[in-house]
Every structure is written in structure tokens, then in C-alpha cells.
Design a protein around this motif. Structure first.
Motif, mmCIF file in Angstrom:
data_model
loop_
_atom_site.group_PDB
_atom_site.id
_atom_site.type_symbol
_atom_site.label_atom_id
_atom_site.label_comp_id
_atom_site.label_asym_id
_atom_site.label_seq_id
_atom_site.Cartn_x
_atom_site.Cartn_y
_atom_site.Cartn_z
ATOM 1 N N SER A 1 -1.397 -3.854 13.126
ATOM 2 C CA SER A 1 -1.018 -2.488 12.753
ATOM 3 C C SER A 1 -0.946 -2.250 11.254
ATOM 4 O O SER A 1 -0.725 -1.121 10.814
ATOM 5 N N ALA A 2 -1.117 -3.294 10.441
ATOM 6 C CA ALA A 2 -1.023 -3.138 8.987
ATOM 7 C C ALA A 2 -2.391 -2.895 8.369
ATOM 8 O O ALA A 2 -3.414 -3.368 8.882
ATOM 9 N N MET B 1 -3.094 1.104 -2.492
ATOM 10 C CA MET B 1 -2.166 0.183 -3.172
ATOM 11 C C MET B 1 -1.102 -0.305 -2.194
ATOM 12 O O MET B 1 -0.536 0.477 -1.428
ATOM 13 N N ILE B 2 -0.842 -1.600 -2.210
ATOM 14 C CA ILE B 2 0.172 -2.173 -1.332
ATOM 15 C C ILE B 2 1.566 -1.884 -1.897
ATOM 16 O O ILE B 2 1.849 -2.155 -3.057
ATOM 17 N N LYS B 3 2.431 -1.333 -1.040
ATOM 18 C CA LYS B 3 3.807 -1.039 -1.438
ATOM 19 C C LYS B 3 4.840 -1.787 -0.595
ATOM 20 O O LYS B 3 6.022 -1.813 -0.952
ATOM 21 N N LEU B 4 4.390 -2.371 0.522
ATOM 22 C CA LEU B 4 5.304 -3.071 1.431
ATOM 23 C C LEU B 4 4.658 -4.364 1.890
ATOM 24 O O LEU B 4 3.540 -4.361 2.417
ATOM 25 N N ILE C 1 6.608 4.683 3.415
ATOM 26 C CA ILE C 1 5.409 3.890 3.130
ATOM 27 C C ILE C 1 4.499 3.922 4.364
ATOM 28 O O ILE C 1 4.970 3.836 5.494
ATOM 29 N N THR C 2 3.214 4.036 4.147
ATOM 30 C CA THR C 2 2.270 4.139 5.251
ATOM 31 C C THR C 2 1.794 2.754 5.707
ATOM 32 O O THR C 2 1.903 1.770 4.955
ATOM 33 N N PRO C 3 1.232 2.673 6.926
ATOM 34 C CA PRO C 3 0.641 1.398 7.381
ATOM 35 C C PRO C 3 -0.450 0.900 6.437
ATOM 36 O O PRO C 3 -0.585 -0.310 6.222
ATOM 37 N N GLU C 4 -1.223 1.832 5.870
ATOM 38 C CA GLU C 4 -2.302 1.441 4.958
ATOM 39 C C GLU C 4 -1.761 0.830 3.666
ATOM 40 O O GLU C 4 -2.484 0.093 2.980
ATOM 41 N N GLU C 5 -0.511 1.105 3.348
ATOM 42 C CA GLU C 5 0.115 0.556 2.140
ATOM 43 C C GLU C 5 0.921 -0.704 2.445
ATOM 44 O O GLU C 5 1.679 -1.180 1.602
ATOM 45 N N THR C 6 0.711 -1.257 3.646
ATOM 46 C CA THR C 6 1.495 -2.400 4.122
ATOM 47 C C THR C 6 0.615 -3.632 4.277
ATOM 48 O O THR C 6 -0.504 -3.550 4.791
ATOM 49 N N CYS C 7 1.150 -4.772 3.856
ATOM 50 C CA CYS C 7 0.479 -6.065 4.010
ATOM 51 C C CYS C 7 1.397 -6.998 4.799
ATOM 52 O O CYS C 7 2.570 -7.161 4.442
ATOM 53 N N THR C 8 0.866 -7.603 5.876
ATOM 54 C CA THR C 8 1.681 -8.480 6.714
ATOM 55 C C THR C 8 1.065 -9.873 6.793
ATOM 56 O O THR C 8 -0.159 -10.041 6.678
ATOM 57 N N PHE C 9 1.945 -10.860 7.052
ATOM 58 C CA PHE C 9 1.530 -12.258 7.181
ATOM 59 C C PHE C 9 2.181 -12.861 8.425
ATOM 60 O O PHE C 9 3.352 -12.592 8.707
ATOM 61 N N GLY C 10 1.432 -13.710 9.152
ATOM 62 C CA GLY C 10 2.012 -14.349 10.330
ATOM 63 C C GLY C 10 1.190 -15.520 10.814
ATOM 64 O O GLY C 10 0.103 -15.815 10.299
ATOM 65 N N ASP C 11 1.732 -16.171 11.860
ATOM 66 C CA ASP C 11 1.042 -17.356 12.397
ATOM 67 C C ASP C 11 1.100 -17.477 13.916
ATOM 68 O O ASP C 11 0.374 -18.283 14.489
ATOM 69 N N ASN C 12 1.956 -16.691 14.590
ATOM 70 C CA ASN C 12 2.144 -16.941 16.016
ATOM 71 C C ASN C 12 2.010 -15.678 16.855
ATOM 72 O O ASN C 12 1.843 -14.580 16.332
ATOM 73 N N ILE C 13 2.119 -15.868 18.164
ATOM 74 C CA ILE C 13 1.892 -14.789 19.123
ATOM 75 C C ILE C 13 2.768 -13.573 18.824
ATOM 76 O O ILE C 13 2.319 -12.426 18.930
ATOM 77 N N ASN C 14 4.016 -13.813 18.444
ATOM 78 C CA ASN C 14 4.929 -12.692 18.189
ATOM 79 C C ASN C 14 4.615 -11.940 16.902
ATOM 80 O O ASN C 14 5.273 -10.953 16.574
ATOM 81 N N ASP C 15 3.587 -12.385 16.170
ATOM 82 C CA ASP C 15 3.149 -11.681 14.959
ATOM 83 C C ASP C 15 1.920 -10.804 15.185
ATOM 84 O O ASP C 15 1.560 -10.009 14.311
ATOM 85 N N ILE C 16 1.268 -10.945 16.330
ATOM 86 C CA ILE C 16 -0.045 -10.328 16.531
ATOM 87 C C ILE C 16 -0.030 -8.815 16.326
ATOM 88 O O ILE C 16 -0.842 -8.262 15.571
ATOM 89 N N GLU C 17 0.876 -8.105 16.991
ATOM 90 C CA GLU C 17 0.874 -6.644 16.893
ATOM 91 C C GLU C 17 1.234 -6.176 15.490
ATOM 92 O O GLU C 17 0.700 -5.169 15.005
ATOM 93 N N GLY D 1 7.660 -2.265 -7.950
ATOM 94 C CA GLY D 1 7.888 -1.262 -6.921
ATOM 95 C C GLY D 1 7.371 -1.647 -5.553
ATOM 96 O O GLY D 1 7.252 -0.802 -4.657
ATOM 97 N N ILE D 2 7.048 -2.936 -5.362
ATOM 98 C CA ILE D 2 6.565 -3.428 -4.070
ATOM 99 C C ILE D 2 7.729 -4.059 -3.321
ATOM 100 O O ILE D 2 8.401 -4.950 -3.843
ATOM 101 N N HIS D 3 7.966 -3.598 -2.117
ATOM 102 C CA HIS D 3 9.119 -4.023 -1.320
ATOM 103 C C HIS D 3 8.746 -5.237 -0.481
ATOM 104 O O HIS D 3 7.721 -5.227 0.209
ATOM 105 N N PHE D 4 9.579 -6.277 -0.496
ATOM 106 C CA PHE D 4 9.338 -7.488 0.290
ATOM 107 C C PHE D 4 10.329 -7.569 1.447
ATOM 108 O O PHE D 4 11.529 -7.345 1.264
ATOM 109 N N VAL D 5 9.805 -7.925 2.631
ATOM 110 C CA VAL D 5 10.632 -8.028 3.834
ATOM 111 C C VAL D 5 10.433 -9.394 4.482
ATOM 112 O O VAL D 5 9.299 -9.797 4.774
#
Length: 265
Positions: free
Chosen positions: A227-228, A1-4, A207-223, A36-40
Motif C-alpha cells: 500500500s506504500a 518526496m518521502i515524508k513518512l 501524508i499520502t501513501p505516495e509520500e510513504t516508504c515502508t520496510f519489512g520482511d514477513n507475512i504480516n508486512d505484506i499489505e 521533516g521526514i517522520h519515522f515510525v
């Protein structure tokens, strides 16, 4: 389950350098928070710009600002990474001397500073991004001992290419350098990037990496994407970014991230 959920902003949620976001994002973020899902919000932008963009939900989300150098909530700063005076002042001097086609600014936790308020860069940051940015005639002669987190180099179209001959080779081992679109080269302390900032928040929130969802578009988002447990590059992202993400969603123009967030409800 995604929490972050951690999302880049420019080129991912909105057109670069604007405060024009689909208001439906705010409704969805509120509902995610209630579940209970945290947005950053995670960006090279200044905190005050991020806060303006997410004004209706500014007190219920967290912020990673200035490329990972500042991590905070609306109420308090959680972590700050700073450059030494020697490093950032010499970078500013080199940019002024060696790269006449570029401009630059520095960031502190509270605001940013540049040397000429009449440049396209200054006006874009102030008027379009919504930055709190001040004019200081000579940056390298001021701010001794203050918390300077980032120096960013700017060119309207070819910043990465203009930095490549001299600037990047000289500084790449001394600081973290990240291309943030065609206009920006963000220079931050080692250990201060989006991936490490997300890791800090994961530990802080339990929160674990497996519970994390990330979004991006550029080079500074790759890592951060790599890792999510779940990650999406938007369809307008650079090819290498799409390869780094686990999935691809529609572009920011089609509100691709919003469509994914809705599935989490």
C-alpha cells in the motif's frame, strides 16, 4: 518526496528478538526528522521494547506496536484496538487444551502477561526483547473488561504449522491472524494490522501513501508494503514478501534499511 518512513523491526532492522541495533540508525533518524521526514517503528513488539531499541530518538518518532493494535507517540496513545473478553479468553483456553507444544501471552497497552515465568518464551520476551511481562497463573480467569489488544501463540520453530490443523481454521474468520516469523502467530482484532495503522498515521499527519516508504520482511508486512508508494523487502525476507514489495534492499545483517535511509538525506 518521502515524508513518512515506516519500518518493521525483527528480521528487518535487527536479528529477531534482540535489542542490538546499529547506533548509526539513530543519527540518520535524527537527520531525517530535521528534514521533516517522520519515522515510525512498526512491529509486533510491545511499545516498551520498541522504546528501548530506539532510546536515543524515542521522543521524536512514532510507534505502531503489537501488530497494529496500538498507535502512539512517546507522549500519548493515539489509537487502541481491543479483543473482546470472550474472544481472547476462548483462544487462550483452546491454545492450552489443543496445542501442548505451544505457549502464549496477551498484551495490554502497558504490558504483557503469560502464565509461566519459567518458560523459554517468557524469558526470551523479558530478557532479549526487553518486554515488561508479568506472570499470571490463569489468564482466562483474570482481566475481565480490560484492554487486551493481542494474544500471540509461540513455538520455537513451527508455530504456523502447529496452528494450522485446528487453531487457525477455527479463529481465522473471527480475528486477524498474522504469521510473524517461525515462532509467532499474532492474533488481533479485525481492522488492527500494520496496513490500517499506517493509514491512520497518514491521515493523522496529513501524508499520502505516495509520500510513504515502508520496510519489512514477513507475512504480516505484506499489505503494508503493497500500500506504500515506495516499499522495500530486505533480502532475507520470505519470497512472497519480496514479491509484494516494490524493491528489495540488502538484509538486516548488512544494514540494508540504513543504506536506503541514507539516500533520503
Amino acid at each position: 518526496m518521502i515524508k513518512l518512513i515506516v519500518s518493521d523491526i525483527d528480521g528487518t532492522l535487527v536479528k529477531d528478538g534482540t535489542l542490538d541495533i546499529n547506533p548509526e540508525y539513530m543519527d540518520v533518524i535524527k537527520k531525517l526528522t530535521e528534514k521533516g521526514i517522520h519515522f515510525v517503528a512498526c512491529s509486533g513488539r510491545q511499545y516498551s521494547s520498541e522504546k528501548q531499541l530506539f532510546a536515543p530518538v524515542k521522543d521524536i518518532i512514532s510507534y505502531i506496536s503489537d501488530g497494529g493494535t496500538l498507535i502512539r507517540t512517546s507522549e500519548k496513545i493515539l489509537k487502541v484496538h481491543t479483543l473482546s473478553d470472550e474472544i481472547w479468553k476462548n483462544m487462550a483456553r483452546m491454545a492450552k487444551k489443543e496445542m501442548p507444544g505451544c505457549d502464549y501471552f496477551i498484551s495490554s497497552p502497558d504490558r504483557s502477561y503469560a502464565e509461566n515465568a519459567n518458560t523459554p518464551m517468557f524469558r526470551w520476551l523479558r530478557d532479549s526483547y526487553g518486554y515488561d511481562i508479568r506472570e499470571v497463573p490463569d489468564l482466562a480467569e483474570n482481566f475481565a473488561g480490560e484492554q487486551i489488544m493481542k494474544i500471540a501463540i509461540y513455538n520455537t520453530d513451527h508455530c504456523e504449522e502447529l496452528c494450522a490443523p485446528v487453531f487457525t481454521p477455527y479463529w481465522k474468520d473471527k480475528v486477524n491472524m498474522a504469521c510473524a516469523g517461525k515462532e509467532w502467530m499474532d492474533c488481533t482484532p479485525h481492522g488492527a494490522d500494520k496496513k490500517s495503522a499506517v493509514a491512520f498515521l497518514q491521515e493523522y499527519l496529513g501524508i499520502t501513501p505516495e509520500e510513504t516508504c515502508t520496510f519489512g520482511d514477513n507475512i504480516n508486512d505484506i499489505e503494508m508494503l503493497k500500500s506504500a508508494g515506495v516499499s522495500y523487502a530486505v533480502a532475507n525476507a520470505r519470497e512472497e514478501v519480496q514479491k509484494a514489495a516494490k524493491k528489495v534492499c540488502p538484509s538486516y545483517e548488512e544494514d540494508g534499511v540504513l543504506s536506503i535511509l541514507k539516500t533520503l538525506l
